[in-house]
Design a protein around this motif. Structure first.
Motif, PDB file in Angstrom:
ATOM      1  N   GLU A  48       3.893   3.814  11.324  1.00 23.64           N
ATOM      2  CA  GLU A  48       3.472   4.094  12.701  1.00 23.64           C
ATOM      3  C   GLU A  48       2.800   5.462  12.792  1.00 23.64           C
ATOM      4  OE1 GLU A  48       5.252   4.242  17.246  1.00 23.64           O
ATOM      5  OE2 GLU A  48       6.488   3.479  15.617  1.00 23.64           O
ATOM      6  N   PHE A  49       3.314   6.432  12.059  1.00 23.07           N
ATOM      7  CA  PHE A  49       2.727   7.772  12.071  1.00 23.07           C
ATOM      8  C   PHE A  49       1.292   7.737  11.535  1.00 23.07           C
ATOM      9  CE2 PHE A  49       2.222  12.046  10.037  1.00 23.07           C
ATOM     10  CZ  PHE A  49       2.262  12.802  11.195  1.00 23.07           C
ATOM     11  N   ILE A  50       1.082   6.934  10.490  1.00 21.77           N
ATOM     12  CA  ILE A  50      -0.263   6.793   9.929  1.00 21.77           C
ATOM     13  C   ILE A  50      -1.158   6.023  10.890  1.00 21.77           C
ATOM     14  CG2 ILE A  50      -1.621   5.851   8.017  1.00 21.77           C
ATOM     15  CD1 ILE A  50       0.959   5.994   6.317  1.00 21.77           C
ATOM     16  N   GLY A  51      -0.586   4.984  11.515  1.00 27.27           N
ATOM     17  CA  GLY A  51      -1.378   4.137  12.400  1.00 27.27           C
ATOM     18  C   GLY A  51      -2.211   3.116  11.661  1.00 27.27           C
ATOM     19  N   LEU A  52      -1.661   2.580  10.572  1.00 28.17           N
ATOM     20  CA  LEU A  52      -2.410   1.595   9.782  1.00 28.17           C
ATOM     21  C   LEU A  52      -2.708   0.342  10.596  1.00 28.17           C
ATOM     22  CD1 LEU A  52      -0.959   1.537   6.162  1.00 28.17           C
ATOM     23  CD2 LEU A  52      -3.013   2.654   7.015  1.00 28.17           C
ATOM     24  N   LYS A  53      -3.909  -0.209  10.358  1.00 29.24           N
ATOM     25  CA  LYS A  53      -4.338  -1.435  11.020  1.00 29.24           C
ATOM     26  C   LYS A  53      -4.960  -2.366   9.995  1.00 29.24           C
ATOM     27  CE  LYS A  53      -5.407   0.961  15.364  1.00 29.24           C
ATOM     28  NZ  LYS A  53      -6.483   1.322  16.334  1.00 29.24           N
ATOM     29  N   PRO A  54      -4.930  -3.655  10.261  1.00 26.99           N
ATOM     30  CA  PRO A  54      -5.580  -4.601   9.347  1.00 26.99           C
ATOM     31  C   PRO A  54      -7.045  -4.223   9.137  1.00 26.99           C
ATOM     32  CG  PRO A  54      -4.223  -5.785  10.918  1.00 26.99           C
ATOM     33  CD  PRO A  54      -4.236  -4.347  11.369  1.00 26.99           C
ATOM     34  N   GLY A  55      -7.489  -4.343   7.898  1.00 30.31           N
ATOM     35  CA  GLY A  55      -8.882  -4.056   7.575  1.00 30.31           C
ATOM     36  C   GLY A  55      -9.139  -2.636   7.110  1.00 30.31           C
ATOM     37  N   MET A  56      -8.167  -1.745   7.235  1.00 29.24           N
ATOM     38  CA  MET A  56      -8.366  -0.358   6.813  1.00 29.24           C
ATOM     39  C   MET A  56      -8.424  -0.233   5.295  1.00 29.24           C
ATOM     40  SD  MET A  56      -6.142   2.157   9.265  1.00 29.24           S
ATOM     41  CE  MET A  56      -6.782   2.680  10.850  1.00 29.24           C
ATOM     42  N   LYS A  57      -9.064   0.835   4.841  1.00 29.30           N
ATOM     43  CA  LYS A  57      -9.121   1.168   3.418  1.00 29.30           C
ATOM     44  C   LYS A  57      -8.319   2.452   3.207  1.00 29.30           C
ATOM     45  CE  LYS A  57     -13.470  -1.158   2.346  1.00 29.30           C
ATOM     46  NZ  LYS A  57     -13.389  -2.055   3.503  1.00 29.30           N
ATOM     47  N   VAL A  58      -7.364   2.361   2.289  1.00 28.13           N
ATOM     48  CA  VAL A  58      -6.360   3.420   2.138  1.00 28.13           C
ATOM     49  C   VAL A  58      -6.253   3.828   0.670  1.00 28.13           C
ATOM     50  CG1 VAL A  58      -3.931   4.019   2.514  1.00 28.13           C
ATOM     51  CG2 VAL A  58      -5.059   2.378   4.024  1.00 28.13           C
ATOM     52  N   MET A  59      -5.995   5.100   0.434  1.00 29.75           N
ATOM     53  CA  MET A  59      -5.641   5.561  -0.908  1.00 29.75           C
ATOM     54  C   MET A  59      -4.192   6.010  -0.918  1.00 29.75           C
ATOM     55  SD  MET A  59      -7.023   8.798  -3.179  1.00 29.75           S
ATOM     56  CE  MET A  59      -8.677   8.140  -3.429  1.00 29.75           C
ATOM     57  N   ASP A  60      -3.425   5.469  -1.860  1.00 35.69           N
ATOM     58  CA  ASP A  60      -2.078   5.964  -2.128  1.00 35.69           C
ATOM     59  C   ASP A  60      -2.219   6.881  -3.336  1.00 35.69           C
ATOM     60  OD1 ASP A  60       0.601   6.448  -2.301  1.00 35.69           O
ATOM     61  OD2 ASP A  60       1.195   4.394  -2.788  1.00 35.69           O
ATOM     62  N   LEU A  61      -2.257   8.178  -3.071  1.00 32.67           N
ATOM     63  CA  LEU A  61      -2.521   9.170  -4.113  1.00 32.67           C
ATOM     64  C   LEU A  61      -1.223   9.532  -4.829  1.00 32.67           C
ATOM     65  CD1 LEU A  61      -4.277  11.269  -5.550  1.00 32.67           C
ATOM     66  CD2 LEU A  61      -3.981  12.765  -3.557  1.00 32.67           C
ATOM     67  N   ILE A  62      -1.213   9.308  -6.137  1.00 35.09           N
ATOM     68  CA  ILE A  62      -0.036   9.491  -7.000  1.00 35.09           C
ATOM     69  C   ILE A  62       1.048   8.514  -6.523  1.00 35.09           C
ATOM     70  CG2 ILE A  62       1.404  11.170  -8.209  1.00 35.09           C
ATOM     71  CD1 ILE A  62      -0.299  13.400  -6.941  1.00 35.09           C
ATOM     72  N   PRO A  63       0.864   7.231  -6.761  1.00 36.13           N
ATOM     73  CA  PRO A  63       1.692   6.192  -6.140  1.00 36.13           C
ATOM     74  C   PRO A  63       3.081   5.992  -6.723  1.00 36.13           C
ATOM     75  CG  PRO A  63       0.086   5.193  -7.584  1.00 36.13           C
ATOM     76  CD  PRO A  63      -0.243   6.661  -7.541  1.00 36.13           C
ATOM     77  N   GLY A  64       3.355   6.587  -7.886  1.00 33.47           N
ATOM     78  CA  GLY A  64       4.676   6.393  -8.479  1.00 33.47           C
ATOM     79  C   GLY A  64       4.939   4.927  -8.772  1.00 33.47           C
ATOM     80  N   SER A  65       6.063   4.427  -8.295  1.00 34.89           N
ATOM     81  CA  SER A  65       6.429   3.028  -8.530  1.00 34.89           C
ATOM     82  C   SER A  65       5.706   2.064  -7.595  1.00 34.89           C
ATOM     83  CB  SER A  65       7.939   2.850  -8.366  1.00 34.89           C
ATOM     84  OG  SER A  65       8.323   3.107  -7.019  1.00 34.89           O
ATOM     85  N   GLY A  66       4.984   2.607  -6.622  1.00 37.76           N
ATOM     86  CA  GLY A  66       4.249   1.747  -5.693  1.00 37.76           C
ATOM     87  C   GLY A  66       5.013   1.397  -4.433  1.00 37.76           C
ATOM     88  N   TYR A  67       6.035   2.180  -4.102  1.00 38.47           N
ATOM     89  CA  TYR A  67       6.818   1.908  -2.889  1.00 38.47           C
ATOM     90  C   TYR A  67       5.909   1.798  -1.671  1.00 38.47           C
ATOM     91  CZ  TYR A  67      10.111   2.646   0.976  1.00 38.47           C
ATOM     92  OH  TYR A  67      10.824   2.511   2.149  1.00 38.47           O
ATOM     93  N   PHE A  68       5.081   2.809  -1.447  1.00 42.24           N
ATOM     94  CA  PHE A  68       4.194   2.773  -0.285  1.00 42.24           C
ATOM     95  C   PHE A  68       2.962   1.903  -0.534  1.00 42.24           C
ATOM     96  CE2 PHE A  68       6.581   6.565   1.119  1.00 42.24           C
ATOM     97  CZ  PHE A  68       6.843   6.165   2.427  1.00 42.24           C
ATOM     98  N   THR A  69       2.556   1.752  -1.777  1.00 44.51           N
ATOM     99  CA  THR A  69       1.400   0.906  -2.079  1.00 44.51           C
ATOM    100  C   THR A  69       1.630  -0.503  -1.556  1.00 44.51           C
ATOM    101  OG1 THR A  69       1.146   2.176  -4.143  1.00 44.51           O
ATOM    102  CG2 THR A  69      -0.187   0.182  -3.894  1.00 44.51           C
ATOM    103  N   ARG A  70       2.811  -1.049  -1.794  1.00 42.10           N
ATOM    104  CA  ARG A  70       3.138  -2.401  -1.323  1.00 42.10           C
ATOM    105  C   ARG A  70       3.105  -2.475   0.207  1.00 42.10           C
ATOM    106  NH1 ARG A  70       6.829  -1.849  -5.733  1.00 42.10           N
ATOM    107  NH2 ARG A  70       6.556  -3.482  -7.321  1.00 42.10           N
ATOM    108  N   LEU A  71       3.696  -1.499   0.843  1.00 45.39           N
ATOM    109  CA  LEU A  71       3.721  -1.482   2.303  1.00 45.39           C
ATOM    110  C   LEU A  71       2.309  -1.405   2.875  1.00 45.39           C
ATOM    111  CD1 LEU A  71       6.713   0.984   2.715  1.00 45.39           C
ATOM    112  CD2 LEU A  71       6.695  -1.382   3.535  1.00 45.39           C
TER     113      LEU A  71
END
Length: 239
Positions: A48-71
């Motif tokens: 919610e803080f990010i405000g992600l919406k369908p269709g957006m293009k996002v970079m997960d910088l230094i993703p580690g195990s991908g916890y946020f990448t999946r979300l």
């Protein structure tokens, strides 16, 4: 005409409805190891803080195990895209293993793993969001990464109006980058100054991960505080 005016006034007066990220959080591809961390990492608050919406293009910088990448992949949907940026400067942490986030890309068609220098930070698309979680401090810890150059590259990679969001473990006020390698913490004021120096405008922060009981003297891996550190989340915008 009167009815139209009243309708418009009611529309502007109505409170904004928060986006529903429950589907992304409940996504079946998320492993048990990720969902077990949800109570501490508060994914609904972060999305919610990010405000992600369908269709957006996002970079997960230094993703580690991908916890946020999946979300992110679930939140932006098939018309959006997520670049999981694995810096080559961090190859030493991998110990000759392939990045864990490679497995995420096999499950999500809208995820691309990029393995390249963090100082370049380039991807094929102009981005809506660049996010980095619990790793900004590691840009200070050798390997050839240059924080000032990373921030400039992030600025260039974003669309105008795009967001750069930094989440990290808080160090004691006034400590600067002193504790990045010992306690794996950084002073949020230092992050703010460095990012703004690259041209970004600071637009807010989230206290969702704050912990006033953390006195900032322990390493983040210390069992007494691990998973419950005082963390800051800063939001910057490219004008």
């Amino acid at each position: 005409m009167r009815a139209l005016v009243i309708a418009l006034l009611l529309a502007f007066a109505a409170p904004a409805v928060a986006a529903d990220y429950s589907a992304a959080i409940a996504d079946s591809h998320r492993p048990a190891a990720d969902t077990a961390r949800d109570a501490a990492r508060k994914p609904a608050d972060m999305l919610e803080f990010i405000g992600l919406k369908p269709g957006m293009k996002v970079m997960d910088l230094i993703p580690g195990s991908g916890y946020f990448t999946r979300l992110f992949a679930a939140a932006v949907g098939p018309k959006g895209h997520v670049y999981a940026y694995q810096p080559t400067e961090f190859d030493g942490f991998l110990k000759d293993k392939e990045p864990a986030v490679n497995a995420v890309a096999k499950e999500y068609p809208n995820v691309t793993v990029v393995r390249a220098s963090v100082n370049a930070l380039t991807v094929p698309d102009k981005l809506n969001v660049i996010w980095t979680s619990q790793n900004y401090h590691d840009l200070k810890n050798g390997g050839g990464s240059d924080t000032a150059q990373v921030n400039k590259a992030a600025f260039a990679a974003l669309k105008h109006g795009g967001l750069y969001i930094v989440l990290d473990h808080a160090a004691a006020p006034g400590s600067g980058a002193r504790d990045t390698n010992t306690l794996h913490r950084i002073d949020p004021a230092t992050v703010k100054a460095e990012v703004m120096a690259a041209g970004f405008v600071y637009i807010g922060d989230s206290a969702a991960l704050a912990n006033p009981a953390d006195d900032h003297t322990k390493a983040v891996f210390d069992p007494a505080i691990r998973g419950h550190t005082d963390q800051f989340v800063l939001k910057f915008k490219k004008p």
